[in-house]
Design a protein around this motif. Sequence first.
Motif, mmCIF file in Angstrom:
data_model
loop_
_atom_site.group_PDB
_atom_site.id
_atom_site.type_symbol
_atom_site.label_atom_id
_atom_site.label_comp_id
_atom_site.label_asym_id
_atom_site.label_seq_id
_atom_site.Cartn_x
_atom_site.Cartn_y
_atom_site.Cartn_z
ATOM 1 N N LYS A 133 82.179 45.091 110.786
ATOM 2 C CA LYS A 133 81.159 44.321 109.863
ATOM 3 C C LYS A 133 81.172 42.668 110.347
ATOM 4 O O LYS A 133 81.811 42.330 111.155
ATOM 5 C CB LYS A 133 81.842 44.425 108.286
ATOM 6 C CG LYS A 133 82.095 45.828 107.806
ATOM 7 C CD LYS A 133 82.270 46.023 106.546
ATOM 8 C CE LYS A 133 82.373 47.444 105.958
ATOM 9 N NZ LYS A 133 81.968 47.766 104.955
ATOM 10 N N ALA B 174 85.078 38.806 100.958
ATOM 11 C CA ALA B 174 85.941 38.996 100.001
ATOM 12 C C ALA B 174 87.449 39.084 100.622
ATOM 13 O O ALA B 174 88.535 38.494 100.054
ATOM 14 C CB ALA B 174 85.776 40.190 99.411
ATOM 15 N N ALA B 175 87.576 39.614 101.868
ATOM 16 C CA ALA B 175 88.563 39.885 102.499
ATOM 17 C C ALA B 175 89.338 38.401 102.908
ATOM 18 O O ALA B 175 90.387 37.926 102.933
ATOM 19 C CB ALA B 175 88.731 40.772 103.567
ATOM 20 N N ASP C 227 88.907 49.148 107.500
ATOM 21 C CA ASP C 227 87.481 49.621 106.993
ATOM 22 C C ASP C 227 86.429 48.329 107.252
ATOM 23 O O ASP C 227 85.430 48.584 106.987
ATOM 24 C CB ASP C 227 87.459 49.907 105.526
ATOM 25 C CG ASP C 227 88.120 48.778 104.528
ATOM 26 O OD1 ASP C 227 89.019 48.123 105.008
ATOM 27 O OD2 ASP C 227 87.619 48.596 103.406
ATOM 28 N N LEU C 228 87.021 47.134 107.727
ATOM 29 C CA LEU C 228 86.135 46.005 108.111
ATOM 30 C C LEU C 228 85.657 46.084 109.421
ATOM 31 O O LEU C 228 84.780 45.270 109.804
ATOM 32 C CB LEU C 228 86.918 44.687 107.852
ATOM 33 C CG LEU C 228 87.168 44.471 106.385
ATOM 34 C CD1 LEU C 228 88.066 43.190 106.228
ATOM 35 C CD2 LEU C 228 86.233 44.229 105.203
ATOM 36 N N ASP D 219 79.379 39.616 105.882
ATOM 37 C CA ASP D 219 79.087 40.991 105.196
ATOM 38 C C ASP D 219 80.387 40.640 103.919
ATOM 39 O O ASP D 219 81.054 40.014 103.630
ATOM 40 C CB ASP D 219 79.890 42.089 105.981
ATOM 41 C CG ASP D 219 79.685 43.391 105.050
ATOM 42 O OD1 ASP D 219 80.707 43.540 104.275
ATOM 43 O OD2 ASP D 219 79.048 44.143 105.310
ATOM 44 N N ALA E 111 82.210 42.350 102.007
ATOM 45 C CA ALA E 111 83.621 42.934 102.214
ATOM 46 C C ALA E 111 84.139 42.112 102.871
ATOM 47 O O ALA E 111 85.618 41.842 102.773
ATOM 48 C CB ALA E 111 83.458 44.234 102.681
ATOM 49 N N GLU F 179 92.845 45.407 107.661
ATOM 50 C CA GLU F 179 91.763 46.080 106.808
ATOM 51 C C GLU F 179 90.980 46.753 107.812
ATOM 52 O O GLU F 179 89.601 46.466 107.908
ATOM 53 C CB GLU F 179 91.093 45.325 105.870
ATOM 54 C CG GLU F 179 91.997 44.539 104.716
ATOM 55 C CD GLU F 179 91.228 43.709 103.697
ATOM 56 O OE1 GLU F 179 89.942 44.275 103.327
ATOM 57 O OE2 GLU F 179 91.954 42.689 103.195
#
Length: 147
Positions: A90, A99-100, A86-87, A94, A96, A84
Amino acid sequence: MKRPKTKSLVVYGTIAAILLMFWISWAGGIVPQVWQVNALLQDDPMLQEYPYKFRAVLLASGVATMTRPYDMEVAPFDFLQVIEPDLAGKAPNDPAMVAALKRLRAHERRAARVAVSHTAADGVEWVLDRAWYHKHGIKLPPKTLVY
């Protein structure tokens, strides 16, 4: 003159087949149950959608040894940043990233349930998928041996 050549090919072919059988038995044999578990994992709709492919590498004494992208020495955050993008950058706390991580663990639980649905598997043991990291160019710490 053709007969001796044919005869020698049969002899060499037989020797090669015997050597192949010895090699297979020495290497642990061909375990069709591992292929069956991997087919179950591959056919599962929930696991098909996830970018990481869980797989069985061994099935012995009722325990399916399966790969996963983290263990006690390797946190899953490098893995999550690859699957992912977009992580990237981070922090582990975080929302996100959390959640991942929850999605990863849900898929891992599903893979374990699918594996133990095979009649020969009663439990699952996890091993780090070092090949996945190597394939993606991520350097891992050296493997530590405990005696």
